[in-house]
Design a protein around this motif. Sequence first.
Motif, short mmCIF file in Angstrom:
data_model
loop_
_atom_site.label_atom_id
_atom_site.label_comp_id
_atom_site.label_asym_id
_atom_site.label_seq_id
_atom_site.Cartn_x
_atom_site.Cartn_y
_atom_site.Cartn_z
N SER A 33 0.86 -1.18 0.00
CA SER A 33 0.00 0.00 0.00
C SER A 33 0.90 1.24 0.00
O SER A 33 2.02 1.20 0.50
CB SER A 33 -0.94 -0.01 1.21
OG SER A 33 -0.19 0.08 2.40
N ASP A 35 0.74 5.74 0.24
CA ASP A 35 -0.05 6.95 0.49
C ASP A 35 0.88 8.16 0.40
O ASP A 35 1.73 8.36 1.27
CB ASP A 35 -0.71 6.87 1.85
CG ASP A 35 -1.64 8.05 2.14
OD1 ASP A 35 -1.72 8.97 1.31
OD2 ASP A 35 -2.26 8.04 3.22
N GLN A 53 3.13 8.57 3.75
CA GLN A 53 2.28 8.39 4.91
C GLN A 53 2.14 6.89 5.21
O GLN A 53 2.18 6.06 4.31
CB GLN A 53 0.89 8.98 4.64
CG GLN A 53 0.91 10.43 4.20
CD GLN A 53 1.46 11.35 5.28
OE1 GLN A 53 0.95 11.40 6.37
NE2 GLN A 53 2.54 12.05 4.95
N ASP A 99 1.31 6.38 -5.95
CA ASP A 99 0.29 7.32 -5.55
C ASP A 99 0.87 8.71 -5.81
O ASP A 99 2.09 8.89 -5.75
CB ASP A 99 -0.08 7.15 -4.08
CG ASP A 99 -1.28 8.01 -3.67
OD1 ASP A 99 -2.14 8.28 -4.51
OD2 ASP A 99 -1.33 8.42 -2.49
#
Length: 188
Positions: A33, A35, A53, A99
Motif C-alpha cells: 500500500s 499513500d 504516509q 500514488d
Amino acid sequence: QSISNVTVSYASGDRCSFSDVTGWEILAPGSPSVDAGRDTILCSGQSIVIQAQNQVAGVAYTWSESLSSSSVIDGTVVTPTTDITYTLTAELNGCATTDSRIVTVITAPVVTLLSSDAFYCEGDVINDLTASTTSGTITWFNSSTAISVGAGTTYSPAGVIGTSECFYVIANDGVCPSLPQGPICVVV
C-alpha cells in the motif's frame, strides 16, 4: 491469496510410495500500500514536507516530481513555484504501487508602496500615503502595534500630528496575502 489442491508424492528407494492430496495456501506477494498524502493548495512562497504516509517496514519508497522527473528524498521540505505533482512509488518483493500528491500553487498579490518616508513641520498638511497592488484589497497597519488602521490604495495619517508613526501594507485577494511592504514613516 489463493488455496489450491496439490498432490504430494513420495517414493523411497525401497519401492515404498506415498501420495496425498491436500489443500495448500499459497501466498503471492501483494503490492504494497502507498499513500503520498493529500493534494495541497499553497500560496506562492509557502513550503510543504514531501513524506510517505503510513510507511511499512521493508517497503522501499521513492519519490519523483513531474517538472523534471528528478528524485526527491522522503521528508524533504519543498517550496514549489508552480503547480507540480509528486509521485510516490512503494516497492516490495518486486511489486510496485504508486500514488501522487498534486500541489497547486496560487500566486499571491504583490503590493507596492508608492509613497516614501515623509518629514513635516508642525502645521504642514500631511499628504496621504499611497500603494498599489496586482490584485486584492490593501490594508494599512501601524508598524509598532500591527493593528489595522485603514484599507484602500490611500491612507491619511492625519492623526500623526506631533508624533512619528510608521506603517506597512499587505494586499489580500481572499486566498493568499502578499508579503508586507514597508515600513513607511511620517515624522512631524
